[in-house]
Scaffold this motif. Structure first.
Motif, PDB file in Angstrom:
ATOM      1  N   GLY A 214     -10.239   3.781   6.550  1.00 61.56           N
ATOM      2  CA  GLY A 214      -9.078   3.016   7.466  1.00 61.56           C
ATOM      3  C   GLY A 214      -7.751   3.617   7.389  1.00 61.56           C
ATOM      4  O   GLY A 214      -6.790   3.102   8.220  1.00 61.56           O
ATOM      5  N   SER A 245      -8.751  -4.560   3.199  1.00 59.84           N
ATOM      6  CA  SER A 245      -8.106  -5.624   4.073  1.00 59.84           C
ATOM      7  C   SER A 245      -8.999  -5.348   5.430  1.00 59.84           C
ATOM      8  O   SER A 245      -9.696  -4.581   5.652  1.00 59.84           O
ATOM      9  CB  SER A 245      -6.554  -5.196   4.507  1.00 59.84           C
ATOM     10  OG  SER A 245      -6.754  -3.878   4.968  1.00 59.84           O
ATOM     11  N   GLY A 246      -8.967  -6.722   6.007  1.00 57.54           N
ATOM     12  CA  GLY A 246      -9.748  -6.661   7.266  1.00 57.54           C
ATOM     13  C   GLY A 246      -9.341  -5.539   8.532  1.00 57.54           C
ATOM     14  O   GLY A 246      -9.990  -5.047   8.944  1.00 57.54           O
ATOM     15  N   HIS A 247      -7.910  -5.354   8.486  1.00 57.95           N
ATOM     16  CA  HIS A 247      -7.475  -4.460   9.371  1.00 57.95           C
ATOM     17  C   HIS A 247      -7.874  -3.041   8.958  1.00 57.95           C
ATOM     18  O   HIS A 247      -8.257  -2.233  10.004  1.00 57.95           O
ATOM     19  CB  HIS A 247      -6.235  -4.460   9.658  1.00 57.95           C
ATOM     20  CG  HIS A 247      -5.139  -4.066   8.224  1.00 57.95           C
ATOM     21  ND1 HIS A 247      -5.056  -2.679   8.138  1.00 57.95           N
ATOM     22  CD2 HIS A 247      -4.447  -4.899   7.369  1.00 57.95           C
ATOM     23  CE1 HIS A 247      -4.268  -2.615   7.100  1.00 57.95           C
ATOM     24  NE2 HIS A 247      -3.846  -4.014   6.551  1.00 57.95           N
ATOM     25  N   SER A 248      -8.124  -2.698   7.759  1.00 57.70           N
ATOM     26  CA  SER A 248      -8.680  -1.325   7.261  1.00 57.70           C
ATOM     27  C   SER A 248     -10.251  -1.203   8.074  1.00 57.70           C
ATOM     28  O   SER A 248     -10.427  -0.321   8.314  1.00 57.70           O
ATOM     29  CB  SER A 248      -8.384  -1.132   5.977  1.00 57.70           C
ATOM     30  OG  SER A 248      -6.956  -1.090   5.368  1.00 57.70           O
ATOM     31  N   ALA A 250     -11.476  -2.638  10.221  1.00 62.79           N
ATOM     32  CA  ALA A 250     -11.607  -2.691  11.713  1.00 62.79           C
ATOM     33  C   ALA A 250     -11.080  -1.423  12.325  1.00 62.79           C
ATOM     34  O   ALA A 250     -11.654  -0.731  13.236  1.00 62.79           O
ATOM     35  CB  ALA A 250     -10.482  -4.001  12.441  1.00 62.79           C
ATOM     36  N   ASP A 251     -10.136  -0.877  11.720  1.00 64.16           N
ATOM     37  CA  ASP A 251      -9.563   0.677  12.127  1.00 64.16           C
ATOM     38  C   ASP A 251     -10.471   1.682  11.888  1.00 64.16           C
ATOM     39  O   ASP A 251     -10.632   2.447  12.843  1.00 64.16           O
ATOM     40  CB  ASP A 251      -7.979   0.710  11.295  1.00 64.16           C
ATOM     41  CG  ASP A 251      -7.093  -0.084  11.764  1.00 64.16           C
ATOM     42  OD1 ASP A 251      -6.964  -0.619  12.647  1.00 64.16           O
ATOM     43  OD2 ASP A 251      -6.172  -0.324  10.880  1.00 64.16           O
ATOM     44  N   GLN A 254     -13.074   1.448  14.762  1.00 68.97           N
ATOM     45  CA  GLN A 254     -12.791   1.806  15.931  1.00 68.97           C
ATOM     46  C   GLN A 254     -12.582   3.309  15.925  1.00 68.97           C
ATOM     47  O   GLN A 254     -12.963   3.781  17.022  1.00 68.97           O
ATOM     48  CB  GLN A 254     -11.312   1.339  16.008  1.00 68.97           C
ATOM     49  CG  GLN A 254     -10.577   1.553  17.569  1.00 68.97           C
ATOM     50  CD  GLN A 254     -11.619   1.005  18.644  1.00 68.97           C
ATOM     51  OE1 GLN A 254     -11.973  -0.379  18.451  1.00 68.97           O
ATOM     52  NE2 GLN A 254     -11.895   1.828  19.548  1.00 68.97           N
ATOM     53  N   ASP A 369      -2.769   1.789  14.752  1.00 62.56           N
ATOM     54  CA  ASP A 369      -2.431   0.961  13.855  1.00 62.56           C
ATOM     55  C   ASP A 369      -2.820   1.775  12.301  1.00 62.56           C
ATOM     56  O   ASP A 369      -1.831   1.859  11.249  1.00 62.56           O
ATOM     57  CB  ASP A 369      -3.433  -0.302  13.394  1.00 62.56           C
ATOM     58  CG  ASP A 369      -3.100  -1.202  14.311  1.00 62.56           C
ATOM     59  OD1 ASP A 369      -2.056  -1.321  15.157  1.00 62.56           O
ATOM     60  OD2 ASP A 369      -3.969  -2.113  14.725  1.00 62.56           O
ATOM     61  N   LYS A 373       0.692   1.957   9.696  1.00 61.47           N
ATOM     62  CA  LYS A 373       0.812   0.911   8.509  1.00 61.47           C
ATOM     63  C   LYS A 373       1.132   1.881   7.359  1.00 61.47           C
ATOM     64  O   LYS A 373       0.926   2.967   7.297  1.00 61.47           O
ATOM     65  CB  LYS A 373      -0.774   0.225   8.369  1.00 61.47           C
ATOM     66  CG  LYS A 373      -1.841   1.127   7.962  1.00 61.47           C
ATOM     67  CD  LYS A 373      -3.144   0.484   8.181  1.00 61.47           C
ATOM     68  CE  LYS A 373      -4.229   1.414   8.200  1.00 61.47           C
ATOM     69  NZ  LYS A 373      -5.688   1.011   8.062  1.00 61.47           N
ATOM     70  N   GLU A 378      -5.566   0.682  -1.560  1.00 65.16           N
ATOM     71  CA  GLU A 378      -6.472  -0.592  -1.590  1.00 65.16           C
ATOM     72  C   GLU A 378      -7.227  -0.946  -2.829  1.00 65.16           C
ATOM     73  O   GLU A 378      -8.535  -1.180  -2.866  1.00 65.16           O
ATOM     74  CB  GLU A 378      -7.098  -0.815  -0.279  1.00 65.16           C
ATOM     75  CG  GLU A 378      -6.327  -0.905   0.714  1.00 65.16           C
ATOM     76  CD  GLU A 378      -6.933  -1.513   1.949  1.00 65.16           C
ATOM     77  OE1 GLU A 378      -6.092  -2.053   2.832  1.00 65.16           O
ATOM     78  OE2 GLU A 378      -8.056  -1.225   2.347  1.00 65.16           O
TER      79      GLU A 378
END
Length: 485
Positions: A214, A245-248, A250-251, A254, A369, A373, A378
């Motif tokens: 991510g 992280s959740g956004h990592s 999801a990224d 995607q 994103d 970021k 992480e």
């Protein structure tokens, strides 16, 4: 007619940068054989022969050559094509005859050969082939008769060939073509794609696999691999931990969807906890530190290598030049693999290439994103790169000056770099040599890449430090290399 009628041995052997020819070869003599083809006298030269002022190319003209054919394995670096063309301008003006500069195309280990073959006469570029792709170009030159009677041995290629040339039907001359030469991000992208594709395929692989975090580095490597090999041959693995992280996640998902590549998720929590349990007796009465953090990266390395073994996929690592320089990686973790695609690409250039590639698709490949970021490994809660390193806007120019520019600590301070950062970063770069020596090869993009270009001993207690008054001298200071982030 299928027979060898003569030979030429390279006279000028390069022994700098990536070249070690004097280690392995003996230079040819100064004899300059000429070969008669269709009534003209052609001289042969090899690569470095035309880079030397007053060398074999100019000698060939004095000996009566009508043109010089120069074959090359000239490796790519950013801006190299302009240097080649300026060199040929100087050489053809001095020689007074055309030079056909023919360059190899393809990748070999760290090196990329970018083609760009050309014909130059009296400083004028008459023709240039495309770069980074194999190509056959036809260029007609009116050589006429040489003003100089041959002073060297002249070998006819074959009388049959001579007669055939003269009796052939006359055709209209071919209009020379000067192909566009990519620059900037496009040039780097083409080099990375060619180097990746050839390293993978020439070493017997068809597919690659990499960990997709991510983050921007793995996103760029995935995009390069997709362009180089095709989406069907690229496999990515999401390996989230307790700190991901959740956004990592999801990224990363995607990005894989945008690229159309195979993705799978293998969570590492069970493995991480199992390792902590196994090590608990040995780690009793100690505080958690980098050791526990780096277990995560090493688990991911084990998983990628398992997939590589099972499916014959080559593992691509994703570390950039900024991280490679200062050792910001985990030995036997994220540094384990078969090819370090962006090993010679600084972090700021990673962002530039991502933005450049996004502009060439109807919808961006790399999610916004990922580009905005803060970069992070992480491996612990709230971790960011800037907790361990200065901002890349500060770090990259310093690495450029120290590594690529060979500047001393004192010169770095005189150039405007912060003295505290200079001492710290120079020390990190020197200490990380033992990591770089164990890392996979990476595609050479600059004039001073780690590996072939920059070779320093690992066992080295000499550490540059600045005197209190900020002078440029250095003194020996004891320090021990760190093994991980």
């Amino acid at each position: 007619g299928g027979e060898v009628v003569g030979s030429y041995r390279k006279q000028c052997l390069p022994n700098y940068a990536v070249f070690d020819e004097k280690r392995y070869f003996e230079a040819g003599s100064d004899a300059q054989p000429l070969f008669r083809i269709a009534g003209t006298h052609l001289a042969l030269t090899v690569c470095e022969d035309v880079w030397v002022a007053g060398g074999p190319a100019e000698a060939a003209a004095r000996h009566g050559a009508s043109a010089v054919l120069n074959i090359n394995a000239s490796p790519f670096r950013s801006g190299k094509q302009a240097v080649r063309e300026e060199t040929l301008r100087i050489r053809t003006r001095a020689a007074g005859i055309p030079i056909a500069y023919v360059n190899q195309v393809g990748g070999q280990d760290e090196l990329v050969f970018d083609g760009g073959s050309m014909v130059m006469h009296q400083g004028e570029l008459l023709a240039r082939s495309p770069r980074f792709v194999e190509c056959i170009s036809v260029v007609d030159l009116d050589l006429g008769d040489s003003d100089v009677a041959p002073q060297a041995a002249v070998t006819p290629v074959s009388e049959a060939r001579e007669r055939g040339s003269r009796s052939a039907d006359v055709r209209a001359p071919v209009e020379p073509a000067v192909a566009m030469s990519p620059e900037g991000p496009e040039e780097l992208w083409d080099a990375l794609c060619l180097g990746t594709a050839d390293y993978v395929r020439k070493n017997g692989f068809s597919d690659v696999v990499l960990g997709l975090s991510g983050g921007v580095d793995s996103a760029l490597v995935a995009a390069i691999a997709t362009d180089a090999l095709g989406a069907a041959h690229v496999h990515v693995v999401l390996m989230p931990s307790r700190y991901s992280s959740g956004h990592s996640v999801a990224d990363a998902e995607q990005l894989a969807l945008n690229l159309g590549i195979d993705q799978r998720t293998i969570a590492i929590e069970d493995g991480h906890q199992a390792f902590l349990d196994m090590l608990a007796p040995s780690f009793e009465d100690t505080e958690p530190d980098l050791t526990e953090e780096n277990l995560q990266s090493r688990i991911r390395g084990v998983l990628l290598m398992a997939l590589s073994n099972k499916f014959a996929w080559l593992v691509l690592t994703t570390g950039n030049k900024s991280e490679t320089a200062v050792g910001y990686s985990t030995l036997y973790g994220d540094s384990a693999g078969g090819l370090a695609v962006i090993k010679d690409l600084p972090k700021l250039d990673v962002y530039e290439l991502c933005r450049w590639r996004n502009e060439r698709t109807d919808s961006p490949w790399i999610p916004k994103d990922i580009l905005v970021k803060a970069p992070s490994a992480e491996l612990r809660p709230g971790q960011t790169d800037e907790q361990s390193l200065p901002a890349y806007e500060v770090l990259d120019p310093l690495i450029q000056d120290y590594v690529d520019g060979d500047m001393t600590a004192g010169q770095l301070v005189e150039a405007g770099h912060d003295p505290d950062f200079v001492v710290r970063i120079v020390r990190l770069v020197d200490l990380a040599e033992f990591k770089r020596r164990q890392s996979p090869p990476g595609i050479r993009l600059s004039e001073k890449a780690f590996g072939r270009d920059r070779r320093l001993p690992i066992t080295n207690g000499y550490r540059p430090t600045l005197h209190p008054e900020g002078g440029g001298s250095a003194q020996n200071s004891k320090s021990s290399p760190t093994t991980d982030r």
